[in-house]
Design a protein around this motif. Structure first.
Motif, PDB file in Angstrom:
ATOM      1  N   ALA A  83     148.009  50.716 -25.311  1.00  0.00           N
ATOM      2  CA  ALA A  83     147.163  50.386 -24.099  1.00  0.00           C
ATOM      3  C   ALA A  83     147.963  49.737 -23.061  1.00  0.00           C
ATOM      4  O   ALA A  83     147.389  49.873 -21.899  1.00  0.00           O
ATOM      5  CB  ALA A  83     146.483  49.127 -24.584  1.00  0.00           C
ATOM      6  N   GLU A  84     149.317  49.369 -22.975  1.00  0.00           N
ATOM      7  CA  GLU A  84     150.058  49.075 -21.848  1.00  0.00           C
ATOM      8  C   GLU A  84     150.414  50.091 -20.986  1.00  0.00           C
ATOM      9  O   GLU A  84     150.493  49.687 -19.802  1.00  0.00           O
ATOM     10  CB  GLU A  84     151.357  48.383 -22.304  1.00  0.00           C
ATOM     11  CG  GLU A  84     151.357  47.220 -23.452  1.00  0.00           C
ATOM     12  CD  GLU A  84     150.449  46.207 -22.985  1.00  0.00           C
ATOM     13  OE1 GLU A  84     150.597  45.808 -21.733  1.00  0.00           O
ATOM     14  OE2 GLU A  84     149.548  45.512 -23.731  1.00  0.00           O
ATOM     15  N   VAL A  86     148.264  52.161 -19.970  1.00  0.00           N
ATOM     16  CA  VAL A  86     146.800  52.983 -19.516  1.00  0.00           C
ATOM     17  C   VAL A  86     146.452  51.814 -18.448  1.00  0.00           C
ATOM     18  O   VAL A  86     146.360  50.641 -18.571  1.00  0.00           O
ATOM     19  CB  VAL A  86     145.651  52.788 -20.491  1.00  0.00           C
ATOM     20  CG1 VAL A  86     144.339  53.250 -20.016  1.00  0.00           C
ATOM     21  CG2 VAL A  86     145.996  53.901 -21.822  1.00  0.00           C
ATOM     22  N   SER A  87     146.176  52.427 -17.232  1.00  0.00           N
ATOM     23  CA  SER A  87     146.049  51.579 -15.995  1.00  0.00           C
ATOM     24  C   SER A  87     144.671  50.938 -15.815  1.00  0.00           C
ATOM     25  O   SER A  87     144.335  50.038 -15.501  1.00  0.00           O
ATOM     26  CB  SER A  87     146.421  52.202 -14.996  1.00  0.00           C
ATOM     27  OG  SER A  87     145.567  53.502 -14.733  1.00  0.00           O
ATOM     28  N   ASP A  88     143.608  51.855 -16.625  1.00  0.00           N
ATOM     29  CA  ASP A  88     142.372  51.237 -16.603  1.00  0.00           C
ATOM     30  C   ASP A  88     141.943  50.382 -17.374  1.00  0.00           C
ATOM     31  O   ASP A  88     142.485  50.165 -18.798  1.00  0.00           O
ATOM     32  CB  ASP A  88     141.419  52.451 -16.969  1.00  0.00           C
ATOM     33  CG  ASP A  88     139.807  52.257 -16.991  1.00  0.00           C
ATOM     34  OD1 ASP A  88     139.496  51.403 -17.674  1.00  0.00           O
ATOM     35  OD2 ASP A  88     139.236  53.067 -16.408  1.00  0.00           O
ATOM     36  N   THR A  89     141.649  49.251 -16.917  1.00  0.00           N
ATOM     37  CA  THR A  89     141.707  47.801 -17.811  1.00  0.00           C
ATOM     38  C   THR A  89     140.570  47.855 -19.089  1.00  0.00           C
ATOM     39  O   THR A  89     140.767  47.555 -19.904  1.00  0.00           O
ATOM     40  CB  THR A  89     141.101  46.784 -16.776  1.00  0.00           C
ATOM     41  OG1 THR A  89     141.970  46.579 -15.848  1.00  0.00           O
ATOM     42  CG2 THR A  89     141.009  45.368 -17.386  1.00  0.00           C
ATOM     43  N   LYS A  94     139.862  48.720 -24.717  1.00  0.00           N
ATOM     44  CA  LYS A  94     139.280  49.386 -25.709  1.00  0.00           C
ATOM     45  C   LYS A  94     140.379  49.968 -26.839  1.00  0.00           C
ATOM     46  O   LYS A  94     140.161  49.980 -28.080  1.00  0.00           O
ATOM     47  CB  LYS A  94     138.211  50.640 -24.991  1.00  0.00           C
ATOM     48  CG  LYS A  94     137.817  51.733 -26.341  1.00  0.00           C
ATOM     49  CD  LYS A  94     136.912  52.424 -25.517  1.00  0.00           C
ATOM     50  CE  LYS A  94     136.005  53.350 -26.445  1.00  0.00           C
ATOM     51  NZ  LYS A  94     135.344  54.360 -25.808  1.00  0.00           N
ATOM     52  N   ILE A  95     141.406  50.474 -26.154  1.00  0.00           N
ATOM     53  CA  ILE A  95     142.517  51.103 -27.048  1.00  0.00           C
ATOM     54  C   ILE A  95     143.123  49.711 -27.744  1.00  0.00           C
ATOM     55  O   ILE A  95     143.265  49.980 -28.876  1.00  0.00           O
ATOM     56  CB  ILE A  95     143.559  51.690 -26.119  1.00  0.00           C
ATOM     57  CG1 ILE A  95     142.954  52.993 -25.705  1.00  0.00           C
ATOM     58  CG2 ILE A  95     144.735  52.099 -27.104  1.00  0.00           C
ATOM     59  CD1 ILE A  95     143.835  53.632 -24.460  1.00  0.00           C
ATOM     60  N   ARG A  96     143.507  48.787 -27.156  1.00  0.00           N
ATOM     61  CA  ARG A  96     144.104  47.637 -27.930  1.00  0.00           C
ATOM     62  C   ARG A  96     143.066  47.047 -29.012  1.00  0.00           C
ATOM     63  O   ARG A  96     143.696  46.762 -30.151  1.00  0.00           O
ATOM     64  CB  ARG A  96     144.185  46.531 -26.685  1.00  0.00           C
ATOM     65  CG  ARG A  96     145.032  45.041 -27.508  1.00  0.00           C
ATOM     66  CD  ARG A  96     145.081  44.258 -26.385  1.00  0.00           C
ATOM     67  NE  ARG A  96     146.241  44.796 -25.368  1.00  0.00           N
ATOM     68  CZ  ARG A  96     145.328  45.055 -23.983  1.00  0.00           C
ATOM     69  NH1 ARG A  96     144.123  44.852 -23.960  1.00  0.00           N
ATOM     70  NH2 ARG A  96     146.217  45.636 -23.193  1.00  0.00           N
ATOM     71  N   ASN A  97     141.783  47.188 -28.984  1.00  0.00           N
ATOM     72  CA  ASN A  97     140.862  46.673 -29.801  1.00  0.00           C
ATOM     73  C   ASN A  97     140.662  47.687 -31.101  1.00  0.00           C
ATOM     74  O   ASN A  97     139.998  47.357 -32.032  1.00  0.00           O
ATOM     75  CB  ASN A  97     139.545  46.278 -29.134  1.00  0.00           C
ATOM     76  CG  ASN A  97     139.729  45.123 -28.492  1.00  0.00           C
ATOM     77  OD1 ASN A  97     140.339  44.360 -28.369  1.00  0.00           O
ATOM     78  ND2 ASN A  97     138.768  44.900 -27.550  1.00  0.00           N
TER      79      ASN A  97
END
Length: 261
Positions: A83-84, A86-89, A94-97
């Protein structure tokens, strides 16, 4: 069969189609080999939570057993550190979760496109189209429609995709005691192939024979590919449903024919 477990190594893009907005990742096995692109349904983006992931895993395996073309499935491990990059917050969160295992399907390349709206079924695909109709009746999938084909097509080849809405009977308060009786399922009249198949002879002999392959051992093996963290009571509802239809396969095929008369 055993579904491979792969690791996502890099995010490529978010797909523009699909209600869950799946993402394209490069993935590899634990040895760092076989780097391929997979479309990944992120668990943090599934409207139906683990039920959608369960439906994808079971439907993809079921299609393979029944010899209905579908992309190769895989379980995709996502490291939250991805997730780090990916610039879209919102997407990064979503990826982190979605850390852990998610459902993925191998990208189909070489010029495949979505089934065109209004396309007639070619003669050499009519048997497969009738089998796909029967398959969607079998898993009670309301999500293959004219406006949403969920089919990749090229010439005389096609692949069925997107089955998170399959096994929709698990959401019913009073499910049918006779799941092989499908001719009253209203969504079948909105199926992508319904209008083209209706009123024409259909050949489901091969498909009916393939259903006999759904033995207890095969079903148990399919279920064994579902990660423990996803498992819930709906899995037994699905396996019971499939066993009931297997035990009444002739009645089920007759119901399909009546639906298309």
């Amino acid at each position: 069969m055993q579904i491979p477990i792969l690791k996502a190594t890099s995010y490529q893009k978010t797909m523009i189609s699909g209600r869950t907005k799946p993402c394209l990742f490069f993935c590899e096995d634990e040895g760092g080999n076989n780097s391929c692109e997979y479309i990944v349904k992120l668990k943090a983006g599934m409207e139906n939570g683990y039920n959608g992931l369960i439906a994808e895993v079971l439907a993809s395996q079921l299609a393979q057993v029944l010899d209905i073309p579908t992309p190769e499935p895989a379980l995709i491990y996502i490291d939250p550190l991805l997730a780090e990059a990916v610039s879209d917050t919102n997407l990064s969160e979503k990826i982190r979760n979605s850390a852990g295992l998610n459902f993925g399907s191998k990208v189909i390349t070489c010029g495949y496109d979505t089934w065109p709206v209004g396309k007639a079924i070619p003669t050499n695909l009519r048997i497969l189209a009738s089998e796909i109709f029967a398959f969607d009746a079998l898993i009670q999938n309301p999500d293959r429609r004219v406006d949403k084909p969920n089919i990749l097509w090229k010439g005389d080849e096609l692949y069925i995709i997107d089955h998170e809405m399959g096994f929709s009977f698990i959401y019913e308060i009073l499910p049918s005691a006779s799941p092989w009786q499908v001719n009253k399922l209203g969504f079948l009249k909105r199926h992508l192939f319904y209008a083209e198949l209706k009123g024409h002879p259909i050949n489901l002999e091969r498909f009916a024979g393939a259903i006999d392959l759904l033995t207890d051992n095969v079903l148990n093996e399919m279920v064994s590919n579902i990660p423990l963290e996803w498992q819930n009571s709906n899995i037994s509802k699905i396996t019971t449903h499939l066993k009931d239809i297997t035990n009444h396969v002739n009645e089920f095929i007759d119901e399909i024919r009546r639906t298309l008369q």
